[in-house]
Design a protein around this motif. Structure first.
Motif, PDB file in Angstrom:
ATOM      1  N   LEU A 113      29.841   3.882  -3.941  1.00  0.00           N
ATOM      2  CA  LEU A 113      30.598   2.638  -4.100  1.00  0.00           C
ATOM      3  C   LEU A 113      30.930   2.454  -5.582  1.00  0.00           C
ATOM      4  O   LEU A 113      30.083   2.715  -6.441  1.00  0.00           O
ATOM      5  CB  LEU A 113      29.797   1.446  -3.562  1.00  0.00           C
ATOM      6  CG  LEU A 113      29.478   1.506  -2.056  1.00  0.00           C
ATOM      7  CD1 LEU A 113      28.655   0.269  -1.660  1.00  0.00           C
ATOM      8  CD2 LEU A 113      30.757   1.565  -1.218  1.00  0.00           C
ATOM      9  N   LEU A 114      32.120   1.999  -5.860  1.00  0.00           N
ATOM     10  CA  LEU A 114      32.591   1.826  -7.244  1.00  0.00           C
ATOM     11  C   LEU A 114      32.631   0.336  -7.559  1.00  0.00           C
ATOM     12  O   LEU A 114      32.524  -0.496  -6.652  1.00  0.00           O
ATOM     13  CB  LEU A 114      33.992   2.445  -7.388  1.00  0.00           C
ATOM     14  CG  LEU A 114      34.072   3.957  -7.127  1.00  0.00           C
ATOM     15  CD1 LEU A 114      35.546   4.395  -7.073  1.00  0.00           C
ATOM     16  CD2 LEU A 114      33.306   4.741  -8.189  1.00  0.00           C
ATOM     17  N   PRO A 115      32.857  -0.018  -8.818  1.00  0.00           N
ATOM     18  CA  PRO A 115      32.957  -1.457  -9.133  1.00  0.00           C
ATOM     19  C   PRO A 115      34.269  -2.067  -8.648  1.00  0.00           C
ATOM     20  O   PRO A 115      34.616  -3.175  -8.966  1.00  0.00           O
ATOM     21  CB  PRO A 115      32.873  -1.492 -10.672  1.00  0.00           C
ATOM     22  CG  PRO A 115      33.126  -0.116 -11.132  1.00  0.00           C
ATOM     23  CD  PRO A 115      32.819   0.817 -10.017  1.00  0.00           C
ATOM     24  N   PHE A 116      35.025  -1.269  -7.860  1.00  0.00           N
ATOM     25  CA  PHE A 116      36.240  -1.808  -7.228  1.00  0.00           C
ATOM     26  C   PHE A 116      36.360  -1.197  -5.831  1.00  0.00           C
ATOM     27  O   PHE A 116      35.833  -0.105  -5.564  1.00  0.00           O
ATOM     28  CB  PHE A 116      37.488  -1.516  -8.067  1.00  0.00           C
ATOM     29  CG  PHE A 116      37.629  -0.076  -8.505  1.00  0.00           C
ATOM     30  CD1 PHE A 116      37.152   0.339  -9.760  1.00  0.00           C
ATOM     31  CD2 PHE A 116      38.209   0.878  -7.671  1.00  0.00           C
ATOM     32  CE1 PHE A 116      37.276   1.670 -10.172  1.00  0.00           C
ATOM     33  CE2 PHE A 116      38.331   2.205  -8.073  1.00  0.00           C
ATOM     34  CZ  PHE A 116      37.861   2.605  -9.328  1.00  0.00           C
ATOM     35  N   ALA A 117      37.037  -1.924  -4.969  1.00  0.00           N
ATOM     36  CA  ALA A 117      37.300  -1.407  -3.625  1.00  0.00           C
ATOM     37  C   ALA A 117      38.555  -0.541  -3.679  1.00  0.00           C
ATOM     38  O   ALA A 117      39.299  -0.562  -4.672  1.00  0.00           O
ATOM     39  CB  ALA A 117      37.498  -2.576  -2.660  1.00  0.00           C
ATOM     40  N   ILE A 118      38.771   0.231  -2.620  1.00  0.00           N
ATOM     41  CA  ILE A 118      39.989   1.058  -2.532  1.00  0.00           C
ATOM     42  C   ILE A 118      40.673   0.735  -1.211  1.00  0.00           C
ATOM     43  O   ILE A 118      40.020   0.674  -0.160  1.00  0.00           O
ATOM     44  CB  ILE A 118      39.664   2.564  -2.591  1.00  0.00           C
ATOM     45  CG1 ILE A 118      39.063   2.933  -3.956  1.00  0.00           C
ATOM     46  CG2 ILE A 118      40.913   3.404  -2.318  1.00  0.00           C
ATOM     47  CD1 ILE A 118      38.598   4.376  -4.059  1.00  0.00           C
ATOM     48  N   GLU A 119      41.968   0.452  -1.268  1.00  0.00           N
ATOM     49  CA  GLU A 119      42.736   0.278  -0.026  1.00  0.00           C
ATOM     50  C   GLU A 119      43.820   1.348   0.007  1.00  0.00           C
ATOM     51  O   GLU A 119      44.674   1.417  -0.898  1.00  0.00           O
ATOM     52  CB  GLU A 119      43.369  -1.115   0.075  1.00  0.00           C
ATOM     53  CG  GLU A 119      44.079  -1.327   1.412  1.00  0.00           C
ATOM     54  CD  GLU A 119      44.523  -2.760   1.650  1.00  0.00           C
ATOM     55  OE1 GLU A 119      44.449  -3.602   0.744  1.00  0.00           O
ATOM     56  OE2 GLU A 119      44.968  -3.033   2.800  1.00  0.00           O
ATOM     57  N   VAL A 120      43.735   2.224   1.007  1.00  0.00           N
ATOM     58  CA  VAL A 120      44.742   3.286   1.171  1.00  0.00           C
ATOM     59  C   VAL A 120      45.806   2.760   2.130  1.00  0.00           C
ATOM     60  O   VAL A 120      45.475   2.332   3.247  1.00  0.00           O
ATOM     61  CB  VAL A 120      44.110   4.574   1.729  1.00  0.00           C
ATOM     62  CG1 VAL A 120      45.185   5.651   1.958  1.00  0.00           C
ATOM     63  CG2 VAL A 120      43.043   5.098   0.760  1.00  0.00           C
ATOM     64  N   ILE A 121      47.062   2.747   1.702  1.00  0.00           N
ATOM     65  CA  ILE A 121      48.138   2.150   2.508  1.00  0.00           C
ATOM     66  C   ILE A 121      49.182   3.200   2.871  1.00  0.00           C
ATOM     67  O   ILE A 121      49.701   3.914   1.996  1.00  0.00           O
ATOM     68  CB  ILE A 121      48.834   1.004   1.738  1.00  0.00           C
ATOM     69  CG1 ILE A 121      47.818  -0.051   1.286  1.00  0.00           C
ATOM     70  CG2 ILE A 121      49.899   0.348   2.631  1.00  0.00           C
ATOM     71  CD1 ILE A 121      48.425  -1.208   0.500  1.00  0.00           C
ATOM     72  N   GLY A 122      49.450   3.300   4.166  1.00  0.00           N
ATOM     73  CA  GLY A 122      50.567   4.124   4.647  1.00  0.00           C
ATOM     74  C   GLY A 122      51.703   3.159   4.981  1.00  0.00           C
ATOM     75  O   GLY A 122      51.651   2.479   6.009  1.00  0.00           O
ATOM     76  N   PHE A 123      52.724   3.091   4.121  1.00  0.00           N
ATOM     77  CA  PHE A 123      53.803   2.119   4.356  1.00  0.00           C
ATOM     78  C   PHE A 123      54.644   2.547   5.556  1.00  0.00           C
ATOM     79  O   PHE A 123      54.942   3.738   5.737  1.00  0.00           O
ATOM     80  CB  PHE A 123      54.681   1.986   3.108  1.00  0.00           C
ATOM     81  CG  PHE A 123      53.977   1.319   1.956  1.00  0.00           C
ATOM     82  CD1 PHE A 123      53.602   2.044   0.833  1.00  0.00           C
ATOM     83  CD2 PHE A 123      53.647  -0.024   2.018  1.00  0.00           C
ATOM     84  CE1 PHE A 123      52.929   1.443  -0.226  1.00  0.00           C
ATOM     85  CE2 PHE A 123      52.970  -0.643   0.969  1.00  0.00           C
ATOM     86  CZ  PHE A 123      52.611   0.093  -0.156  1.00  0.00           C
ATOM     87  N   SER A 124      55.050   1.533   6.332  1.00  0.00           N
ATOM     88  CA  SER A 124      55.734   1.829   7.607  1.00  0.00           C
ATOM     89  C   SER A 124      57.175   2.271   7.407  1.00  0.00           C
ATOM     90  O   SER A 124      57.747   2.934   8.288  1.00  0.00           O
ATOM     91  CB  SER A 124      55.714   0.575   8.485  1.00  0.00           C
ATOM     92  OG  SER A 124      56.228  -0.535   7.758  1.00  0.00           O
ATOM     93  N   GLU A 125      57.767   1.904   6.256  1.00  0.00           N
ATOM     94  CA  GLU A 125      59.186   2.245   6.108  1.00  0.00           C
ATOM     95  C   GLU A 125      59.566   2.200   4.642  1.00  0.00           C
ATOM     96  O   GLU A 125      59.377   1.182   3.993  1.00  0.00           O
ATOM     97  CB  GLU A 125      60.009   1.218   6.892  1.00  0.00           C
ATOM     98  CG  GLU A 125      61.374   1.668   7.289  1.00  0.00           C
ATOM     99  CD  GLU A 125      62.350   1.732   6.135  1.00  0.00           C
ATOM    100  OE1 GLU A 125      62.078   1.164   5.070  1.00  0.00           O
ATOM    101  OE2 GLU A 125      63.374   2.370   6.289  1.00  0.00           O
ATOM    102  N   GLU A 126      60.028   3.300   4.106  1.00  0.00           N
ATOM    103  CA  GLU A 126      60.479   3.334   2.706  1.00  0.00           C
ATOM    104  C   GLU A 126      61.886   3.917   2.603  1.00  0.00           C
ATOM    105  O   GLU A 126      62.658   3.583   1.708  1.00  0.00           O
ATOM    106  CB  GLU A 126      59.485   4.188   1.914  1.00  0.00           C
ATOM    107  CG  GLU A 126      59.756   4.284   0.436  1.00  0.00           C
ATOM    108  CD  GLU A 126      60.656   5.456   0.075  1.00  0.00           C
ATOM    109  OE1 GLU A 126      60.970   6.276   0.945  1.00  0.00           O
ATOM    110  OE2 GLU A 126      61.088   5.511  -1.084  1.00  0.00           O
ATOM    111  N   GLU A 127      62.238   4.809   3.520  1.00  0.00           N
ATOM    112  CA  GLU A 127      63.492   5.554   3.357  1.00  0.00           C
ATOM    113  C   GLU A 127      64.744   4.724   3.649  1.00  0.00           C
ATOM    114  O   GLU A 127      65.823   5.047   3.194  1.00  0.00           O
ATOM    115  CB  GLU A 127      63.480   6.773   4.292  1.00  0.00           C
ATOM    116  CG  GLU A 127      62.397   7.785   3.989  1.00  0.00           C
ATOM    117  CD  GLU A 127      62.660   8.596   2.729  1.00  0.00           C
ATOM    118  OE1 GLU A 127      61.857   9.486   2.422  1.00  0.00           O
ATOM    119  OE2 GLU A 127      63.659   8.319   2.038  1.00  0.00           O
ATOM    120  N   GLY A 128      64.611   3.711   4.498  1.00  0.00           N
ATOM    121  CA  GLY A 128      65.774   2.856   4.762  1.00  0.00           C
ATOM    122  C   GLY A 128      66.737   3.447   5.769  1.00  0.00           C
ATOM    123  O   GLY A 128      67.909   3.074   5.812  1.00  0.00           O
TER     124      GLY A 128
END
Ligand code: HGY
Ligand code: MN
Ligand code: MN
Length: 418
Positions: A113-128
């Motif tokens: 565990l680090l002094p910060f959390a980690i959130e891994v995000i897979g974005f649903s739409e970037e290409e448009g």
């Protein structure tokens, strides 16, 4: 690379190629916003994330969000992510690599565990691609997804809101998709998608800024008529007008570099060989590091359209889709990333991104940094897009050093940066 490190690079590449099999079109990689194959992608990533000890949820815009806690509840969060959608007939690494690398980073912590959390995000739409509007996932994350966007429809008349509902999500709590407080940094790891790193035989690039983009659609309206009976001087040929305009756009951009301008899609109606086209829709994608130069180029290119159309008695209108200013990334975080790469003994070069990325949507809200991997052949948005295992290893080693530097910054704050 040591054996352990060869394995992790190979596992990352293998996971990207496994996700590439989740496609709307067998034999190619095509995965648009919240189409059925995205369920398979979410299932694969959820398995890998949960096996790494992360808690996983899907937010109201379809972003996949894996959470690894910090040392204490309510720890500030480092976001690591990229997008899960693709262009049609895409490569296996654009976007996906950044999410798979995020999961690997948590796996490499080995439960620490680090002094910060980690959130891994897979974005649903970037290409448009589906709704002709990019960055839907990251716009929702920063609370900028407006009602007009939710009402946009795809070529089948399905709205963004309906697509969310069809996927089995509830669009009502969209405001909940936005970032809760506490995110102190965003890291996006992505393929360069261009020739620069390869031309300099460098594995990694540190992105300082992303160029601005204008995307729009031009509609040329002429007069459909008989191909055999209509003399040339009596025609209002919409395809001929677009053809003249496309060549003029290419000549204009070539003489105004580093401007890049692309007409990537044209749709002509009625689309029969023996009918003069009465209606053509053409896309325009125009990018420049300097916003004033980009805006001036838009004006010039629209005047070229007017000229090519008027000469033929064709009418032209334009419909804006994206006006995105150039975005600088966070200088402090970028310096930390540079130091991390040096610490991991991987040379880098600082550069500007010609491609758009979710980082440009997050950067005005959260200090953001981007790490590029070399694109062999300078190729992307193409099935032959690839990465080199040694560059993937360089990226993961740099990312682990980046976390170590952020940890040290937080445990021994200096020069005002925690
Ligand atoms: O088009 C782009 O700039 C990116 O690949 N979405
Ligand atoms: Mn792309
Ligand atoms: Mn991308």
């Amino acid at each position: 690379m040591t054996g352990k490190h060869t394995d992790r690079a190979a596992r990352i590449i293998s996971r990207c190629r496994q996700i590439a099999t989740c496609t709307e079109v067998p034999g190619e990689i095509t995965r648009l916003f919240l189409t059925p194959p995205m369920h398979e992608v979410h299932a694969l990533l959820r398995d890998w994330m949960e096996a790494a000890g992360m808690t996983v949820r899907i937010d109201a815009i379809g972003n996949l969000r894996g959470f690894w806690p910090g040392l204490v509840p309510g720890s500030p969060r480092l976001l690591i992510g990229s997008h899960l959608d693709t262009v049609p007939n895409a490569g296996a690494f654009d976007g996906i690599l950044g999410v798979v690398l995020g999961v690997t980073i948590v796996e490499e912590l080995g439960g620490d565990l680090l002094p910060f959390a980690i959130e891994v995000i897979g974005f649903s739409e970037e290409e448009g691609v589906r709704f002709n509007k990019p960055f839907l996932g990251s716009l929702a994350l920063v609370g900028k997804l407006d009602a007009d966007t939710l009402a946009r429809t795809d070529r089948n008349g399905v709205s963004v809101r309906q697509a969310i509902d069809d996927y089995g999500l509830d669009p009502t709590p969209l405001p909940a998709a936005t970032l809760a407080g506490g995110a102190f940094a965003y890291l996006e790891i992505h393929i360069e998608q261009g020739p620069v790193l390869e031309s300099e035989d460098t594995a990694l690039g540190i992105v300082e800024a992303l160029v601005g983009q204008t995307r729009m659609e031009l509609i040329f309206t002429g007069q459909a008529n008989h191909a055999g009976t209509t003399p040339m001087h009596l025609r209002h040929d919409a395809i001929a007008a677009v053809a003249e305009w496309i060549v003029a756009v290419e000549a204009y951009a070539s003489s105004h570099q580093p401007l890049v301008a692309t007409v990537g899609r044209i749709e002509a109606a009625p689309g029969a060989g023996n009918v003069i086209a009465g209606h053509v829709t053409a896309s325009l994608d125009l990018r420049h590091a300097d916003d004033n130069a980009r805006r001036a180029s838009v004006t010039a290119v629209l005047q070229l359209a007017e000229k090519a159309a008027t000469r033929r008695g064709v009418h032209v209108t334009s419909a804006p889709q994206l006006e995105q200013s150039a975005v600088p990334l966070d200088p402090h975080l970028t310096a930390v990333l540079c130091r991390a790469a040096a610490q991991a003994c991987h040379p880098t070069r600082r550069m500007t991104s010609g491609a758009g990325h979710d980082a440009m949507i997050l950067a005005p809200t959260i200090p953001s940094a981007m790490l590029f991997l070399r694109s062999p052949g300078g190729l992307s948005h193409h099935p032959d897009e690839t990465v080199l295992p040694q560059d993937v290893e360089a990226a993961i080693a740099t990312a682990m050093e980046f976390l170590a530097q952020l940890r040290d910054d937080r445990t021994n704050p200096k020069d005002g940066h925690a």
